[in-house]
Design a protein around this motif. Structure first.
Motif, PDB file in Angstrom:
ATOM      1  N   GLY A 193      29.772  -0.285 -40.289  1.00 17.93           N
ATOM      2  CA  GLY A 193      29.063  -1.222 -39.430  1.00 17.93           C
ATOM      3  C   GLY A 193      29.782  -2.530 -39.211  1.00 17.93           C
ATOM      4  N   ASP A 194      30.310  -3.121 -40.272  1.00 19.61           N
ATOM      5  CA  ASP A 194      31.011  -4.400 -40.137  1.00 19.61           C
ATOM      6  C   ASP A 194      32.316  -4.238 -39.374  1.00 19.61           C
ATOM      7  OD1 ASP A 194      28.979  -5.594 -41.554  1.00 19.61           O
ATOM      8  OD2 ASP A 194      30.023  -5.519 -43.478  1.00 19.61           O
ATOM      9  N   LEU A 195      32.980  -3.106 -39.565  1.00 29.16           N
ATOM     10  CA  LEU A 195      34.217  -2.838 -38.831  1.00 29.16           C
ATOM     11  C   LEU A 195      33.928  -2.722 -37.342  1.00 29.16           C
ATOM     12  CD1 LEU A 195      35.560  -0.222 -41.358  1.00 29.16           C
ATOM     13  CD2 LEU A 195      36.824  -2.283 -40.719  1.00 29.16           C
ATOM     14  N   ARG A 196      32.870  -1.982 -36.997  1.00 29.24           N
ATOM     15  CA  ARG A 196      32.504  -1.819 -35.594  1.00 29.24           C
ATOM     16  C   ARG A 196      32.140  -3.158 -34.955  1.00 29.24           C
ATOM     17  NH1 ARG A 196      27.853  -3.261 -33.637  1.00 29.24           N
ATOM     18  NH2 ARG A 196      26.913  -2.386 -35.508  1.00 29.24           N
ATOM     19  N   ARG A 218      35.735 -16.266 -30.269  1.00 32.27           N
ATOM     20  CA  ARG A 218      36.397 -17.418 -29.643  1.00 32.27           C
ATOM     21  C   ARG A 218      37.906 -17.393 -29.874  1.00 32.27           C
ATOM     22  NH1 ARG A 218      34.007 -21.988 -27.569  1.00 32.27           N
ATOM     23  NH2 ARG A 218      32.240 -20.558 -27.452  1.00 32.27           N
ATOM     24  N   LEU A 219      38.333 -16.769 -30.983  1.00 33.71           N
ATOM     25  CA  LEU A 219      39.747 -16.744 -31.339  1.00 33.71           C
ATOM     26  C   LEU A 219      40.595 -16.039 -30.288  1.00 33.71           C
ATOM     27  CD1 LEU A 219      41.593 -17.589 -33.724  1.00 33.71           C
ATOM     28  CD2 LEU A 219      41.189 -15.316 -34.711  1.00 33.71           C
ATOM     29  N   LYS A 220      39.973 -15.154 -29.501  1.00 35.05           N
ATOM     30  CA  LYS A 220      40.720 -14.396 -28.484  1.00 35.05           C
ATOM     31  C   LYS A 220      41.353 -15.309 -27.439  1.00 35.05           C
ATOM     32  CE  LYS A 220      37.039 -11.978 -27.672  1.00 35.05           C
ATOM     33  NZ  LYS A 220      36.049 -10.991 -27.145  1.00 35.05           N
ATOM     34  N   ALA A 221      40.822 -16.520 -27.282  1.00 41.01           N
ATOM     35  CA  ALA A 221      41.396 -17.453 -26.311  1.00 41.01           C
ATOM     36  C   ALA A 221      42.687 -18.071 -26.814  1.00 41.01           C
ATOM     37  CB  ALA A 221      40.388 -18.559 -25.989  1.00 41.01           C
ATOM     38  N   TYR A 222      42.975 -17.920 -28.122  1.00 42.78           N
ATOM     39  CA  TYR A 222      44.144 -18.563 -28.729  1.00 42.78           C
ATOM     40  C   TYR A 222      45.203 -17.560 -29.191  1.00 42.78           C
ATOM     41  CZ  TYR A 222      40.821 -22.419 -28.937  1.00 42.78           C
ATOM     42  OH  TYR A 222      39.900 -23.383 -28.609  1.00 42.78           O
ATOM     43  N   THR A 223      44.779 -16.377 -29.581  1.00 45.86           N
ATOM     44  CA  THR A 223      45.729 -15.363 -30.017  1.00 45.86           C
ATOM     45  C   THR A 223      45.118 -13.977 -29.895  1.00 45.86           C
ATOM     46  OG1 THR A 223      47.088 -14.543 -31.855  1.00 45.86           O
ATOM     47  CG2 THR A 223      45.008 -15.598 -32.446  1.00 45.86           C
ATOM     48  N   HIS A 224      45.954 -13.027 -29.488  1.00 46.04           N
ATOM     49  CA  HIS A 224      45.555 -11.619 -29.462  1.00 46.04           C
ATOM     50  C   HIS A 224      46.182 -10.876 -30.635  1.00 46.04           C
ATOM     51  CE1 HIS A 224      44.913 -11.915 -24.798  1.00 46.04           C
ATOM     52  NE2 HIS A 224      44.039 -12.627 -25.497  1.00 46.04           N
ATOM     53  N   ASN A 225      46.652 -11.634 -31.612  1.00 50.34           N
ATOM     54  CA  ASN A 225      47.388 -11.032 -32.727  1.00 50.34           C
ATOM     55  C   ASN A 225      46.730 -11.308 -34.085  1.00 50.34           C
ATOM     56  OD1 ASN A 225      49.610 -10.074 -31.030  1.00 50.34           O
ATOM     57  ND2 ASN A 225      50.101 -12.239 -30.795  1.00 50.34           N
ATOM     58  N   SER A 226      45.451 -11.691 -34.085  1.00 48.05           N
ATOM     59  CA  SER A 226      44.780 -11.911 -35.365  1.00 48.05           C
ATOM     60  C   SER A 226      44.610 -10.584 -36.105  1.00 48.05           C
ATOM     61  CB  SER A 226      43.427 -12.593 -35.163  1.00 48.05           C
ATOM     62  OG  SER A 226      42.551 -11.772 -34.411  1.00 48.05           O
ATOM     63  N   ILE A 227      44.538 -10.664 -37.420  1.00 47.91           N
ATOM     64  CA  ILE A 227      44.464  -9.491 -38.287  1.00 47.91           C
ATOM     65  C   ILE A 227      43.231  -9.624 -39.163  1.00 47.91           C
ATOM     66  CG2 ILE A 227      45.646  -8.168 -40.101  1.00 47.91           C
ATOM     67  CD1 ILE A 227      48.259  -9.677 -39.046  1.00 47.91           C
ATOM     68  N   HIS A 228      42.418  -8.582 -39.210  1.00 47.03           N
ATOM     69  CA  HIS A 228      41.168  -8.629 -39.951  1.00 47.03           C
ATOM     70  C   HIS A 228      41.128  -7.470 -40.939  1.00 47.03           C
ATOM     71  CE1 HIS A 228      39.452 -11.534 -36.956  1.00 47.03           C
ATOM     72  NE2 HIS A 228      40.451 -11.011 -36.273  1.00 47.03           N
ATOM     73  N   LEU A 229      41.359  -7.765 -42.211  1.00 43.92           N
ATOM     74  CA  LEU A 229      41.242  -6.774 -43.273  1.00 43.92           C
ATOM     75  C   LEU A 229      39.832  -6.900 -43.838  1.00 43.92           C
ATOM     76  CD1 LEU A 229      44.725  -7.118 -45.026  1.00 43.92           C
ATOM     77  CD2 LEU A 229      43.985  -5.462 -43.292  1.00 43.92           C
ATOM     78  N   MET A 230      39.071  -5.810 -43.758  1.00 43.92           N
ATOM     79  CA  MET A 230      37.639  -5.892 -43.994  1.00 43.92           C
ATOM     80  C   MET A 230      37.151  -4.919 -45.064  1.00 43.92           C
ATOM     81  SD  MET A 230      36.209  -6.485 -40.142  1.00 43.92           S
ATOM     82  CE  MET A 230      34.613  -6.924 -40.822  1.00 43.92           C
ATOM     83  N   THR A 231      36.041  -5.285 -45.668  1.00 41.58           N
ATOM     84  CA  THR A 231      35.456  -4.460 -46.718  1.00 41.58           C
ATOM     85  C   THR A 231      34.656  -3.309 -46.115  1.00 41.58           C
ATOM     86  OG1 THR A 231      33.451  -5.791 -46.807  1.00 41.58           O
ATOM     87  CG2 THR A 231      35.241  -6.448 -48.243  1.00 41.58           C
ATOM     88  N   PRO A 232      34.790  -2.085 -46.671  1.00 42.87           N
ATOM     89  CA  PRO A 232      33.981  -0.938 -46.246  1.00 42.87           C
ATOM     90  C   PRO A 232      32.932  -0.573 -47.295  1.00 42.87           C
ATOM     91  CG  PRO A 232      35.962  -0.123 -47.277  1.00 42.87           C
ATOM     92  CD  PRO A 232      35.953  -1.636 -47.472  1.00 42.87           C
ATOM     93  N   PHE A 233      32.436  -1.599 -48.024  1.00 42.46           N
ATOM     94  CA  PHE A 233      31.595  -1.338 -49.205  1.00 42.46           C
ATOM     95  C   PHE A 233      30.119  -1.658 -48.981  1.00 42.46           C
ATOM     96  CE2 PHE A 233      35.755  -3.095 -50.913  1.00 42.46           C
ATOM     97  CZ  PHE A 233      36.344  -1.847 -51.069  1.00 42.46           C
ATOM     98  N   ASP A 234      29.725  -1.970 -47.742  1.00 40.03           N
ATOM     99  CA  ASP A 234      28.339  -2.334 -47.455  1.00 40.03           C
ATOM    100  C   ASP A 234      27.395  -1.200 -47.888  1.00 40.03           C
ATOM    101  OD1 ASP A 234      26.004  -3.338 -46.463  1.00 40.03           O
ATOM    102  OD2 ASP A 234      26.621  -3.377 -44.371  1.00 40.03           O
ATOM    103  N   SER A 235      26.347  -1.557 -48.601  1.00 33.26           N
ATOM    104  CA  SER A 235      25.400  -0.532 -49.060  1.00 33.26           C
ATOM    105  C   SER A 235      23.987  -0.810 -48.563  1.00 33.26           C
ATOM    106  CB  SER A 235      25.397  -0.454 -50.595  1.00 33.26           C
ATOM    107  OG  SER A 235      24.954  -1.672 -51.170  1.00 33.26           O
ATOM    108  N   GLY A 236      23.871  -1.537 -47.455  1.00 29.62           N
ATOM    109  CA  GLY A 236      22.559  -1.846 -46.894  1.00 29.62           C
ATOM    110  C   GLY A 236      22.476  -1.451 -45.432  1.00 29.62           C
ATOM    111  N   GLY A 237      21.272  -1.538 -44.878  1.00 30.71           N
ATOM    112  CA  GLY A 237      21.057  -1.301 -43.460  1.00 30.71           C
ATOM    113  C   GLY A 237      21.428   0.100 -43.007  1.00 30.71           C
ATOM    114  N   SER A 238      21.780   0.211 -41.702  1.00 32.14           N
ATOM    115  CA  SER A 238      22.086   1.519 -41.129  1.00 32.14           C
ATOM    116  C   SER A 238      23.400   2.081 -41.657  1.00 32.14           C
ATOM    117  CB  SER A 238      22.140   1.414 -39.598  1.00 32.14           C
ATOM    118  OG  SER A 238      23.108   0.466 -39.177  1.00 32.14           O
TER     119      SER A 238
END
Length: 395
Positions: free
Chosen positions: A80-83, A46-66
């Protein structure tokens, strides 16, 4: 309060700021989120309707699922979470790339035989698969180059069940680009016209560990978060990073300069809903994060998750704020004022207790802002529009 002058009864959102953002989202504010998992995906979409400049720093430490299947096969960070965040921020207008989006979000069936799964993967490689055939050139060739790199390194007997095609493409790109995530995240962002910036907080294959109040040490995001396995039986006292199961000193893992620059340019910093330790605090562990946050004079908001968080055993809202500040001060310095790291706690007013408001004010000098963030009768889930408009209003 030095950066955010709001009270518990503040009138948010600001209709003028919201209207301005909606009319020109390409010029929208740089809202920075420290997050992981999927809890923020609905809000991000939903945020895309308000800004195209949001920044998402994300964890690459998931050890579950695919994601864990890929980590074991290729000794790589979790993607997976990044994708999924890239897909949440993809352009869904007529100018977007719906065929590429459909390919990246497709998952192999869970109950199919190995032979059937391998045939489907082969169809992707030879472009007879309908989803690959639908992608036009030159994008198809670029995607295939990554998928073929994955195939060239894929161990015999790899389990495709439940795997996301987008994750396989990211893995192939990671291998193609000298085992670096940043280049392939950039390329995938361009392929689906991502309206924001998505980056891994660090570009290393590390894990998470936690020291519990009873002295036990638990290793692995999957084991800590308690969603695929039985939850932890004692509160978390400390979170740390590991390499090959060995605990790392905090100074051994540094925030990349490119991510530090993003923090330095942010118009607002948000610690959003999600698993407090493995999705939010995990992003604060690299050396330099707390210091970079403290140096930025912008609103800094904590939006707690609704409902029970298995990682927050025995913790109320003031305890969560204390844990968040402790993680930031581990880098910024124990004497760093609370309002340089966090300027307000943003809550749905129906779940905000007066006792919590007083305790957070007394212990940390921080305000709790109670708003109608859920809407209707659904008090267990944030309304994405209300969250987006509140954040835009506070820039």
């Amino acid at each position: 309060m030095s950066h955010l002058h709001i009270s518990r009864t503040a009138e948010i959102p600001d209709e003028l700021r919201v209207a301005r953002a909606r009319s020109t989202p390409g010029l929208g504010p740089r809202l920075l989120f420290f997050s992981g998992g999927s809890a923020l995906n609905g809000i991000s979409r939903r945020l895309k309707a308000y800004t195209h400049n949001s920044i998402h720093l994300m964890t690459p430490f998931d050890s579950g699922g695919s994601s864990q299947v890929l980590r074991r096969a290729f000794d790589m960070p979790a993607v997976g979470d990044l994708r999924s965040r890239l897909m949440a921020l993809a352009d869904e207008s007529d100018l977007g790339q719906p065929d590429i989006f459909a390919l990246f979000t497709h998952r192999f069936p869970v109950g199919a035989s190995r032979a059937k799964l391998e045939r489907e993967f082969a169809a992707l490689l030879d472009t007879t698969h309908p989803l690959m055939d639908a992608v036009s050139q030159p994008m198809r060739s670029l995607i295939l180059s990554h998928l073929r790199a994955f195939a060239a390194h894929c161990p015999e007997g790899f389990d495709f069940a439940g795997a996301s095609v987008g994750n396989l493409i990211l893995a192939g790109g990671y291998l193609t680009h000298d085992r670096a995530l940043e280049p392939v995240l950039f390329i995938m962002s361009k392929m689906v016209a991502v309206q924001g910036t998505v980056r891994s907080i660090i570009d290393s294959n590390l894990g998470l560990g936690a020291v519990l109040a009873d002295g036990q040490t638990v290793q692995g995001q999957r084991e800590i978060t308690g969603k695929e396995v039985p939850p932890i039986g004692s509160p978390i006292r400390e979170l740390f990073l590991t390499r090959d199961g060995v605990r790392l000193e905090r100074n051994a893992v540094k925030l990349p300069k490119r991510n530090r620059r993003l923090i330095e340019r942010a118009d607002l910093i948000c610690y959003p809903p999600g698993s407090l330790f493995t999705s939010v605090i995990a992003n604060l562990l690299p050396h330099g994060v707390g210091r970079s946050v403290a140096q930025r004079a912008v609103p800094k908001l904590y939006i707690p998750s609704l409902g029970a968080d298995p990682e927050c055993l025995g913790m109320d809202l003031p305890d969560q704020v204390t844990a968040l500040l402790a993680a930031l001060r581990a880098d910024a310095g124990q004497d760093c004022p609370a309002d340089r790291l966090l300027t307000a706690v943003l809550c749905d007013k129906r779940g905000l207790r007066d006792a919590d408001v007083r305790r957070i004010a007394n212990e940390h000098g921080l305000p709790c802002v109670g708003l109608n963030l859920c809407g209707g009768a659904a008090a267990a889930r944030y309304d994405p529009v209300r969250i987006c408009e509140a954040l835009v209003s506070l820039v």
